[in-house]
Design an enzyme around this catalytic site. Structure first.
Site, PDB file in Angstrom:
ATOM      1  N   TYR A  53       0.831  -1.212   0.000  1.00 40.71           N
ATOM      2  CA  TYR A  53       0.000   0.000   0.000  1.00 40.71           C
ATOM      3  C   TYR A  53       0.864   1.261   0.000  1.00 40.71           C
ATOM      4  O   TYR A  53       0.451   2.285  -0.550  1.00 40.71           O
ATOM      5  CB  TYR A  53      -1.012  -0.027   1.162  1.00 40.71           C
ATOM      6  N   GLN A  86     -15.530   2.415  -6.312  1.00 47.15           N
ATOM      7  CA  GLN A  86     -14.841   1.254  -5.732  1.00 47.15           C
ATOM      8  C   GLN A  86     -13.374   1.596  -5.512  1.00 47.15           C
ATOM      9  O   GLN A  86     -12.638   0.836  -4.905  1.00 47.15           O
ATOM     10  CB  GLN A  86     -14.904   0.070  -6.696  1.00 47.15           C
ATOM     11  N   ASP A  89      -8.356   5.396  -4.427  1.00 48.16           N
ATOM     12  CA  ASP A  89      -7.618   6.644  -4.681  1.00 48.16           C
ATOM     13  C   ASP A  89      -8.525   7.843  -4.387  1.00 48.16           C
ATOM     14  O   ASP A  89      -9.734   7.692  -4.200  1.00 48.16           O
ATOM     15  CB  ASP A  89      -7.076   6.666  -6.133  1.00 48.16           C
ATOM     16  N   HIS A 104     -14.878   0.925  -0.917  1.00 47.46           N
ATOM     17  CA  HIS A 104     -13.767   0.067  -0.486  1.00 47.46           C
ATOM     18  C   HIS A 104     -12.708   0.815   0.311  1.00 47.46           C
ATOM     19  O   HIS A 104     -11.565   0.365   0.403  1.00 47.46           O
ATOM     20  CB  HIS A 104     -13.132  -0.624  -1.709  1.00 47.46           C
ATOM     21  N   GLY A 170     -15.727   2.233 -16.080  1.00 44.49           N
ATOM     22  CA  GLY A 170     -14.432   1.597 -15.831  1.00 44.49           C
ATOM     23  C   GLY A 170     -14.417   0.559 -14.736  1.00 44.49           C
ATOM     24  O   GLY A 170     -13.538   0.569 -13.887  1.00 44.49           O
ATOM     25  N   SER A 172     -14.983  -3.789 -14.152  1.00 45.99           N
ATOM     26  CA  SER A 172     -15.248  -5.093 -14.776  1.00 45.99           C
ATOM     27  C   SER A 172     -16.502  -5.725 -14.176  1.00 45.99           C
ATOM     28  O   SER A 172     -16.951  -6.761 -14.654  1.00 45.99           O
ATOM     29  CB  SER A 172     -14.054  -6.014 -14.548  1.00 45.99           C
TER      30      SER A 172
HETATM   31  P1  NAD Z   1     -11.004  -4.023 -12.610  1.00 45.58           P
HETATM   32  O1  NAD Z   1      -9.527  -3.936 -12.752  1.00 45.58           O
HETATM   33  O2  NAD Z   1     -11.616  -5.345 -12.304  1.00 45.58           O
HETATM   34  O3  NAD Z   1     -11.654  -3.510 -13.954  1.00 45.58           O
HETATM   35  C1  NAD Z   1     -11.217  -2.326 -14.554  1.00 45.58           C
HETATM   36  C2  NAD Z   1     -12.113  -2.051 -15.730  1.00 45.58           C
HETATM   37  O4  NAD Z   1     -11.707  -0.810 -16.287  1.00 45.58           O
HETATM   38  C3  NAD Z   1     -12.032  -3.110 -16.834  1.00 45.58           C
HETATM   39  O5  NAD Z   1     -13.344  -3.498 -17.191  1.00 45.58           O
HETATM   40  C4  NAD Z   1     -11.333  -2.366 -17.991  1.00 45.58           C
HETATM   41  O6  NAD Z   1     -11.843  -2.749 -19.260  1.00 45.58           O
HETATM   42  C5  NAD Z   1     -11.686  -0.933 -17.685  1.00 45.58           C
HETATM   43  N1  NAD Z   1     -10.729   0.055 -18.181  1.00 45.58           N
HETATM   44  C6  NAD Z   1      -9.367   0.016 -18.133  1.00 45.58           C
HETATM   45  N2  NAD Z   1      -8.849   1.138 -18.627  1.00 45.58           N
HETATM   46  C7  NAD Z   1      -9.894   1.920 -19.004  1.00 45.58           C
HETATM   47  C8  NAD Z   1     -10.010   3.204 -19.593  1.00 45.58           C
HETATM   48  N3  NAD Z   1      -8.930   3.939 -19.904  1.00 45.58           N
HETATM   49  N4  NAD Z   1     -11.257   3.703 -19.850  1.00 45.58           N
HETATM   50  C9  NAD Z   1     -12.374   2.967 -19.559  1.00 45.58           C
HETATM   51  N5  NAD Z   1     -12.327   1.742 -19.001  1.00 45.58           N
HETATM   52  C10 NAD Z   1     -11.108   1.225 -18.727  1.00 45.58           C
HETATM   53  O7  NAD Z   1     -11.412  -2.914 -11.545  1.00 45.58           O
HETATM   54  P2  NAD Z   1     -12.729  -2.780 -10.661  1.00 45.58           P
HETATM   55  O8  NAD Z   1     -13.894  -3.299 -11.411  1.00 45.58           O
HETATM   56  O9  NAD Z   1     -12.706  -1.396 -10.161  1.00 45.58           O
HETATM   57  O10 NAD Z   1     -12.503  -3.783  -9.437  1.00 45.58           O
HETATM   58  C11 NAD Z   1     -11.246  -4.063  -8.888  1.00 45.58           C
HETATM   59  C12 NAD Z   1     -11.073  -3.792  -7.404  1.00 45.58           C
HETATM   60  O11 NAD Z   1      -9.721  -3.315  -7.202  1.00 45.58           O
HETATM   61  C13 NAD Z   1     -11.953  -2.699  -6.871  1.00 45.58           C
HETATM   62  O12 NAD Z   1     -12.258  -3.003  -5.554  1.00 45.58           O
HETATM   63  C14 NAD Z   1     -11.075  -1.452  -6.905  1.00 45.58           C
HETATM   64  O13 NAD Z   1     -11.349  -0.609  -5.825  1.00 45.58           O
HETATM   65  C15 NAD Z   1      -9.690  -2.003  -6.696  1.00 45.58           C
HETATM   66  N6  NAD Z   1      -8.693  -1.163  -7.419  1.00 45.58           N
HETATM   67  C16 NAD Z   1      -8.690   0.189  -7.203  1.00 45.58           C
HETATM   68  C17 NAD Z   1      -7.784   1.002  -7.882  1.00 45.58           C
HETATM   69  C18 NAD Z   1      -7.798   2.487  -7.597  1.00 45.58           C
HETATM   70  O14 NAD Z   1      -8.188   2.899  -6.492  1.00 45.58           O
HETATM   71  N7  NAD Z   1      -7.407   3.334  -8.554  1.00 45.58           N
HETATM   72  C19 NAD Z   1      -6.884   0.440  -8.787  1.00 45.58           C
HETATM   73  C20 NAD Z   1      -6.904  -0.969  -8.974  1.00 45.58           C
HETATM   74  C21 NAD Z   1      -7.828  -1.756  -8.275  1.00 45.58           C
END
Ligand code: NAD
Length: 225
Positions: A53, A86, A89, A104, A170, A172
Site C-alpha cells: 500500500y 470502488q 484513490d 472500499h 471503468g 469489470s
Molecule cells: P477491474 O480492474 O476489475 O476492472 C477495470 C475495468 O476498467 C475493466 O473493465 C477495464 O476494461 C476498464 N478500463 C481500463 N482502462 C480503461 C479506460 N482507460 N477507460 C475505460 N475503461 C477502462 O477494476 P474494478 O472493477 O474497479 O474492481 C477491482 C477492485 O480493485 C476494486 O475493488 C477497486 O477498488 C480495486 N482497485 C482500485 C484502484 C484504484 O483505487 N485506482 C486500482 C486498482 C484496483
C-alpha cells in the site's frame, strides 16, 4: 432536479497512471491478492502488506485526476450528482467532486487494526510497523480487503435506488458485493456503461471506449441535451 448516480471503478483512474486490477504490468501483477489484500495476509506478513500500500500511495501522490474525473463535476450544474466509487484513490476528491462514497475505503487513511472507528489521515507516503492508534494497536490501511464486509453498501444501495440516471464507468463488475448495485437501479430511466471492454447488457446503453474520451462526451450530452 433529476438524480444522477455515477458508479466508478479502477478504469476511470487508469489514464491517470494508476493500474487497474487486471492490467498487465501493474502493481497487482507483481503481488498476489492473497498475499497483500486479505486480513490473513496482514496477520501473516504485515510488513509486506504495508509496503504494497505504501507503493500504491507513492504512485497516487505522483498522479493527477484526468478529464474523466474532472468532467463529471459539470453534471452538478443540472443534476443532483452522487459518485459511488470502488476506488481507494482520491482522484474524484482532487478533481473537485462532492458527494463521494468510497465503497472500499481510502488509501490516504489508516485505521486501527482492532477498532474500525479509529481512522486517521495519512500524511505522506508510508504507513509503518509500529505506527499505532491512540489505544496502542497497529494501524492498517483504511481499505476493505477481500473477505471483509463492505459496510458502506447499505448507503450505496439507498443512493442507487434514487437514481434517475445510473452511469457505470471503468469497472469489470467482477467484485462483489459492489457489482450487485446494478440490481437496485429499478427507478433509473437510463443505465449507461462506459468501459474499454464493455460487453452488451440487457437494459444498458453500452459505450465501449476510453473514459477520458467517452465520459466528457456523455457529460456534454447530458448537460446540453
Ligand atoms: P477491474 O480492474 O476489475 O476492472 C477495470 C475495468 O476498467 C475493466 O473493465 C477495464 O476494461 C476498464 N478500463 C481500463 N482502462 C480503461 C479506460 N482507460 N477507460 C475505460 N475503461 C477502462 O477494476 P474494478 O472493477 O474497479 O474492481 C477491482 C477492485 O480493485 C476494486 O475493488 C477497486 O477498488 C480495486 N482497485 C482500485 C484502484 C484504484 O483505487 N485506482 C486500482 C486498482 C484496483
Amino acid at each position: 432536479m433529476q438524480n444522477i448516480v455515477v458508479f466508478t471503478g479502477a478504469g476511470i483512474s487508469a489514464e491517470s497512471g494508476l493500474g487497474t486490477f487486471r492490467d498487465s504490468g501493474g502493481l497487482w501483477e507483481q503481488f498476489k491478492i492473497e498475499d497483500v489484500a486479505t486480513p490473513e495476509a496482514f496477520e501473516r506478513n504485515p510488513e509486506l502488506v504495508l509496503n504494497f500500500y505504501n507503493l500504491r500511495r507513492k504512485q497516487l501522490l505522483e498522479s493527477k485526476p484526468n478529464v474523466a474525473h474532472i468532467s463529471l463535476n459539470k453534471l452538478s450544474e443540472k443534476y443532483n450528482l452522487h459518485i459511488i466509487t470502488q476506488n481507494i484513490d482520491d482522484l474524484h476528491e482532487r478533481s473537485g467532486s462532492k458527494n463521494i462514497l468510497h465503497l472500499h475505503g481510502k488509501l490516504m487513511e489508516s485505521k486501527s487494526s482492532i477498532n474500525d472507528s479509529l481512522i486517521y489521515p495519512i500524511k505522506g507516503v508510508d504507513l509503518k510497523l509500529g505506527d499505532l492508534c491512540k489505544n496502542g494497536s497497529q494501524l492498517r490501511p483504511n481499505v476493505v480487503w477481500f473477505g471483509e464486509p463492505v459496510p458502506k453498501m447499505i448507503d450505496a444501495i439507498s443512493i442507487t435506488k434514487k437514481a434517475d440516471i445510473f452511469i457505470v464507468i471503468g469497472t469489470s463488475l467482477n467484485v462483489y458485493p459492489a457489482a450487485s448495485l446494478l440490481n437496485y437501479t429499478n427507478n433509473a430511466k437510463r443505465i449507461i456503461l462506459i468501459d474499454l471492454k464493455a460487453e452488451q447488457k440487457k437494459g444498458v446503453e453500452v459505450v465501449k471506449g476510453k473514459a477520458t474520451i467517452e465520459v466528457p462526451r456523455l457529460v456534454r450530452n447530458l448537460v446540453e441535451g
